[in-house]
Design a protein around this motif. Structure first.
Motif, PDB file in Angstrom:
ATOM      1  N   THR A 101      -2.932  -6.332  -1.683  1.00 48.21           N
ATOM      2  CA  THR A 101      -3.229  -7.330  -2.577  1.00 48.21           C
ATOM      3  C   THR A 101      -4.477  -8.337  -2.392  1.00 48.21           C
ATOM      4  OG1 THR A 101      -1.724  -8.825  -1.495  1.00 48.21           O
ATOM      5  CG2 THR A 101      -0.783  -7.843  -3.466  1.00 48.21           C
ATOM      6  N   GLY A 102      -5.179  -7.737  -1.610  1.00 45.93           N
ATOM      7  CA  GLY A 102      -6.564  -8.248  -1.443  1.00 45.93           C
ATOM      8  C   GLY A 102      -6.985  -8.771  -0.241  1.00 45.93           C
ATOM      9  N   GLY A 103      -6.086  -8.566   0.966  1.00 51.38           N
ATOM     10  CA  GLY A 103      -6.371  -9.124   2.134  1.00 51.38           C
ATOM     11  C   GLY A 103      -6.071 -10.606   2.498  1.00 51.38           C
ATOM     12  N   GLN A 104      -5.077 -10.894   2.195  1.00 54.97           N
ATOM     13  CA  GLN A 104      -4.569 -12.410   2.451  1.00 54.97           C
ATOM     14  C   GLN A 104      -4.001 -12.373   4.005  1.00 54.97           C
ATOM     15  OE1 GLN A 104      -3.679 -10.747  -0.151  1.00 54.97           O
ATOM     16  NE2 GLN A 104      -3.974 -11.832  -1.897  1.00 54.97           N
ATOM     17  N   SER A 105      -4.017 -13.356   4.604  1.00 55.25           N
ATOM     18  CA  SER A 105      -3.491 -13.615   5.922  1.00 55.25           C
ATOM     19  C   SER A 105      -2.160 -13.528   5.627  1.00 55.25           C
ATOM     20  CB  SER A 105      -3.811 -15.101   6.500  1.00 55.25           C
ATOM     21  OG  SER A 105      -3.085 -15.093   7.760  1.00 55.25           O
ATOM     22  N   ALA A 146       4.217  -0.120  14.194  1.00 52.18           N
ATOM     23  CA  ALA A 146       3.139   0.814  14.254  1.00 52.18           C
ATOM     24  C   ALA A 146       1.627   0.293  13.756  1.00 52.18           C
ATOM     25  CB  ALA A 146       3.390   2.119  13.181  1.00 52.18           C
ATOM     26  N   TYR A 147       0.820   0.228  14.878  1.00 50.84           N
ATOM     27  CA  TYR A 147      -0.349  -0.331  14.735  1.00 50.84           C
ATOM     28  C   TYR A 147      -1.301   0.461  13.614  1.00 50.84           C
ATOM     29  CZ  TYR A 147      -5.073  -2.309  15.217  1.00 50.84           C
ATOM     30  OH  TYR A 147      -6.343  -3.222  15.044  1.00 50.84           O
ATOM     31  N   SER A 148      -1.789  -0.070  12.475  1.00 52.42           N
ATOM     32  CA  SER A 148      -2.525   0.780  11.282  1.00 52.42           C
ATOM     33  C   SER A 148      -3.680   0.142  10.837  1.00 52.42           C
ATOM     34  CB  SER A 148      -1.397   0.679  10.146  1.00 52.42           C
ATOM     35  OG  SER A 148      -0.222   1.207  10.313  1.00 52.42           O
ATOM     36  N   HIS A 149      -4.726   0.698  11.700  1.00 55.21           N
ATOM     37  CA  HIS A 149      -6.109   0.175  11.282  1.00 55.21           C
ATOM     38  C   HIS A 149      -6.262   0.394   9.831  1.00 55.21           C
ATOM     39  CE1 HIS A 149      -6.721   4.708  11.647  1.00 55.21           C
ATOM     40  NE2 HIS A 149      -7.510   4.479  10.582  1.00 55.21           N
ATOM     41  N   CYS A 150      -7.177  -0.577   9.188  1.00 57.94           N
ATOM     42  CA  CYS A 150      -7.328  -0.754   7.816  1.00 57.94           C
ATOM     43  C   CYS A 150      -8.596  -1.204   7.350  1.00 57.94           C
ATOM     44  CB  CYS A 150      -6.349  -1.996   7.330  1.00 57.94           C
ATOM     45  SG  CYS A 150      -6.490  -2.204   5.618  1.00 57.94           S
ATOM     46  N   ILE A 151      -9.116  -0.880   6.296  1.00 63.13           N
ATOM     47  CA  ILE A 151     -10.606  -1.148   5.657  1.00 63.13           C
ATOM     48  C   ILE A 151     -10.628  -2.621   5.560  1.00 63.13           C
ATOM     49  CG2 ILE A 151      -9.922  -1.111   3.555  1.00 63.13           C
ATOM     50  CD1 ILE A 151     -12.633   0.575   2.858  1.00 63.13           C
ATOM     51  N   ALA A 152      -9.510  -3.500   5.513  1.00 62.01           N
ATOM     52  CA  ALA A 152      -9.741  -4.842   5.792  1.00 62.01           C
ATOM     53  C   ALA A 152     -10.022  -5.398   7.026  1.00 62.01           C
ATOM     54  CB  ALA A 152      -8.379  -5.285   5.072  1.00 62.01           C
ATOM     55  N   HIS A 153      -9.933  -4.594   7.872  1.00 63.95           N
ATOM     56  CA  HIS A 153     -10.446  -5.080   9.230  1.00 63.95           C
ATOM     57  C   HIS A 153     -11.928  -4.973   9.452  1.00 63.95           C
ATOM     58  CE1 HIS A 153      -6.370  -3.799  11.429  1.00 63.95           C
ATOM     59  NE2 HIS A 153      -6.307  -4.705  10.335  1.00 63.95           N
ATOM     60  N   CYS A 192       0.728  -1.217   0.128  1.00 64.19           N
ATOM     61  CA  CYS A 192       0.176  -0.111  -0.175  1.00 64.19           C
ATOM     62  C   CYS A 192       1.071   1.357   0.114  1.00 64.19           C
ATOM     63  CB  CYS A 192      -1.035  -0.037   1.220  1.00 64.19           C
ATOM     64  SG  CYS A 192      -2.361  -1.086   1.097  1.00 64.19           S
ATOM     65  N   SER A 193       1.827   1.271   0.849  1.00 61.44           N
ATOM     66  CA  SER A 193       2.793   2.506   1.155  1.00 61.44           C
ATOM     67  C   SER A 193       3.426   2.853  -0.237  1.00 61.44           C
ATOM     68  CB  SER A 193       3.691   2.198   2.137  1.00 61.44           C
ATOM     69  OG  SER A 193       4.434   1.140   1.978  1.00 61.44           O
ATOM     70  N   SER A 194       3.662   1.789  -1.053  1.00 65.18           N
ATOM     71  CA  SER A 194       4.260   1.969  -2.354  1.00 65.18           C
ATOM     72  C   SER A 194       3.473   2.531  -3.219  1.00 65.18           C
ATOM     73  CB  SER A 194       4.972   0.901  -2.737  1.00 65.18           C
ATOM     74  OG  SER A 194       4.310  -0.055  -3.249  1.00 65.18           O
ATOM     75  N   ILE A 195       2.308   2.250  -3.569  1.00 66.03           N
ATOM     76  CA  ILE A 195       1.263   2.582  -4.088  1.00 66.03           C
ATOM     77  C   ILE A 195       0.570   4.214  -3.932  1.00 66.03           C
ATOM     78  CG2 ILE A 195      -1.106   2.169  -5.324  1.00 66.03           C
ATOM     79  CD1 ILE A 195       0.994  -0.047  -5.754  1.00 66.03           C
ATOM     80  N   TYR A 196       0.221   4.291  -2.825  1.00 69.16           N
ATOM     81  CA  TYR A 196      -0.137   5.728  -2.538  1.00 69.16           C
ATOM     82  C   TYR A 196       1.177   6.818  -2.472  1.00 69.16           C
ATOM     83  CZ  TYR A 196       0.407   4.502   2.344  1.00 69.16           C
ATOM     84  OH  TYR A 196       0.812   4.152   3.341  1.00 69.16           O
ATOM     85  N   GLY A 197       2.358   6.059  -2.247  1.00 67.78           N
ATOM     86  CA  GLY A 197       3.575   6.834  -2.042  1.00 67.78           C
ATOM     87  C   GLY A 197       4.255   7.325  -3.731  1.00 67.78           C
ATOM     88  N   GLY A 198       4.034   6.441  -4.457  1.00 61.36           N
ATOM     89  CA  GLY A 198       4.671   6.682  -5.723  1.00 61.36           C
ATOM     90  C   GLY A 198       3.819   6.246  -6.971  1.00 61.36           C
ATOM     91  N   ASN A 199       2.477   6.520  -6.589  1.00 62.46           N
ATOM     92  CA  ASN A 199       1.568   6.164  -7.909  1.00 62.46           C
ATOM     93  C   ASN A 199       1.284   7.504  -8.725  1.00 62.46           C
ATOM     94  OD1 ASN A 199      -0.457   5.075  -9.231  1.00 62.46           O
ATOM     95  ND2 ASN A 199      -2.160   5.463  -7.908  1.00 62.46           N
TER      96      ASN A 199
END
Length: 607
Positions: A419-423, A489-496, A253-260
């Motif tokens: 990549t879709g919410g894999q464990s 760093a705990y990062s809440h996510c829409i996948a939660h 995620c951080s590379s997509i929104y960081g360098g999209n």
């Protein structure tokens, strides 16, 4: 498909002019065209990025692209997505100027400044200010402004705002209001706000959020999900260290929104300084950043050798060379002083470069190329739990064991978000994810505890929504530590499966339930005779089951396999208690070995 076709058949055109005349609707002023909005933008933005924003990128020739693969930073500010239906509105009378709303904003659209009242004389109509409450800024005026066109309307700022109207408790100092009617005025307010002077960085108390958040963010307006739990940490790092930051970003995620492309959120300050950013793959990002650190160390070492050589030859002042080589660059003031010394050195070298014909000319020219390496560069490895816990763990472990001065920031969403919410190995027991549809049976990997076993790595576990000042302290300690550091760093996510507007509340719930621990392991404490591990969590304050029930990733298993859900919840509670006991034991005060040569009855003898 039939329903979709039927909806197209029922589309009707509305006569907006007639509706306006009838008072049913009113059209806000039209936005200026893109060409007008970008009139003051750099040439590259106007000629390359603008066509891409207008969906005309295919018309650009290959020659328009940078030949070295680099891309200008600070270009996200020109995009103006206008995706929020509602935006935050600041009430200057209720505000306590705590800075919390500025800190948690995932897209850096809410900002605060303090300045002398004279700076606001030309403020546009409706621009709100208030007397600064902080005694450090006595006599100054304070303002908070919102970049309405860059806001995503996530509402996190409203969630964390502590200031309420006593007569109307639901009313806070930050409230949401429709964006469209405010857009034009907000545009003028934002432009004026950006022209206001920034508070001197060296004079700020970085341990106080209200002052620290006056620092300009150099990560702004990213395209991350509204309410993203990762980006506030990146924004914080960019505020603290961004003017000398080098980032190796693992794919995620951080590379997509960081360098999209075509726009980038990593930005620069008024002096043109900002983070240098590059992306690498999951499996080698740690090594990628390690190479940056090794190269910088070699450049600094070579520069210092050249300095001493030229000082011995009486080409450079010995006192200036000694000051540069022994400078304390552990804080903002030290960095500023070193930059001034390096500027003086550069001036001397440039003068010598013109006039010098001696055998030392080559050394002077080489030193001039390396002079920037004498100012401390902060190298950061950035990625998610998929990188740090899984695919890139071997490389990260190698780098942490190297002893080099670099920092790893793990944005832990506890799942492969991008990549879709894999464990992942960071996914907690009982959570449902792809490849763990029946709830993950294994416990979460304890990356922090593993790193602590080296004894030479600074390790911190943080959650901004639980303790924001603790997060700032951990970042400052990690960056100042002269060796490898790891921040998880705990990062809440829409996948939660949560309401993202309450993301910071979920972070606090994770800490209060004991599921996420807050701690700092600093090897420097041993030098003071203290335990390196400081446990900053209070222990379990609320039932684990209660907090798990608030997230769909845990709750959904109760409907599909209720007995398994109960079993995994019990195992998770046992695991929580065992982990808390382990950390509490490890954080106990040190007991020094008994000195057999000392008499047993001496006062203070532990025998």
């Amino acid at each position: 498909l039939a329903a979709l076709d039927a909806s197209l058949d029922q589309l009707k055109s509305l006569d907006w002019a007639a509706l306006d005349a009838a008072g049913v609707a009113s059209s806000p002023p039209a936005d200026p065209p893109l060409s007008e909005r970008l009139a003051t933008a750099p040439v590259f933005v106007r000629e390359v990025i603008a066509p891409m924003l207008e969906r005309r990128g295919d018309q650009l020739p290959v020659s328009a692209m940078p030949c070295d693969g680099t891309w200008p930073t600070g270009t996200a500010r020109w995009e103006k997505r206008n995706i929020a239906t509602e935006i935050p509105v600041w009430d200057s009378e209720l505000c306590v100027q705590c800075g919390k709303c500025v800190m948690v904003c995932p897209h850096a659209v809410i900002r605060a400044k303090v300045a002398h009242p004279n700076a606001f004389v030309a403020a546009p109509e409706g621009f709100r200010i208030a007397p600064a409450r902080d005694p450090a800024f006595r006599g100054d005026s304070f303002t908070i402004q919102v970049s309405a066109e860059d806001c995503t309307g996530c509402g996190l700022c409203v969630e964390v705002c502590p200031a309420r109207d006593r007569r109307e408790p639901k009313r806070k100092a930050i409230t949401m209001a429709p964006q469209r009617p405010l857009r034009q005025q907000a545009r003028g307010h934002w432009d004026f706000f950006l022209e206001l002077p920034d508070a001197p960085r060296a004079a700020l108390n970085l341990h106080r959020i209200g002052q620290q958040q006056l620092q300009q963010p150099l990560f702004e307006f990213s395209g991350a999900c509204a309410g993203c739990g990762e980006t506030p940490y990146l924004k914080l790092a960019s505020q603290l260290f961004g003017d000398r930051m080098l980032v190796a970003n693992a794919t995620g995620c951080s590379s997509i929104y960081g360098g999209n492309l075509p726009t980038t959120p990593w930005s620069t300050n008024a002096e043109g300084r900002g983070p240098a950013w590059s992306n690498s793959l999951f499996e080698d990002n740690a090594e990628f950043g390690y190479g940056m650190r090794v190269a910088l160390d070699q450049q600094r070492q070579t520069a210092q050798q050249l300095l001493r050589s030229l000082a011995d030859a009486d080409v450079l002042p010995a006192d200036l060379v000694a000051a540069i080589c022994t400078a304390d660059q552990s804080d903002e003031s030290g960095i500023a002083e070193q930059r001034q010394r390096v500027a003086d050195l550069r001036a001397l070298l440039q003068v010598a470069r013109v006039a010098d014909t001696s055998a030392l000319a080559d050394q002077r020219r080489q030193l001039l190329e390396l002079v920037d390496a004498l100012v401390k560069t902060s190298v950061w490895l950035v990625g998610g739990d998929g990188w740090a816990y899984d695919i890139g763990f071997g490389g990260l472990d190698h780098v942490l064991a190297s002893g080099r001065d670099l920092n790893a920031l793990v944005l832990d969403t506890e799942v492969y978000s991008n990549t879709g919410g894999q464990s992942s190995k960071a996914t907690p027991r009982g959570a449902v994810a792809k490849f763990a549809a029946a709830g993950k049976a294994a416990p979460k990997k304890d990356l922090g505890l593993m790193a602590m076993t080296y004894g030479t790595v600074y390790v911190a576990s943080v959650a901004m929504g639980a303790r924001d000042e603790h997060t700032i302290r951990a970042f400052l300690e990690a960056e100042s530590y002269p060796g490898p550091s790891l921040i998880i760093a705990y990062s809440h996510c829409i996948a939660h499966g949560i309401d993202m507007a309450r993301g910071m509340e979920h972070q606090k719930a994770a800490v209060d339930s004991g599921r996420w621990l807050l701690y700092r392991y600093d090897p420097r404490r041993l030098e003071r005779g203290e335990n390196p591990l400081q446990l900053d969590s209070p222990g379990q304050r609320r039932p684990l089951a209660e907090t798990l029930e608030q997230e769909n990733r845990f709750r959904m298993l109760r409907y599909s396999q209720p007995q398994r859900a109960r079993d995994l919840a019990r195992e998770a509670q046992v695991e929580l208690e065992r982990r808390w006991s382990t950390y509490r034991a490890l954080a106990q005060p040190l007991i020094r070995p008994v000195d057999p040569s000392r008499p047993a009855d001496q006062p203070g003898d532990p025998r």
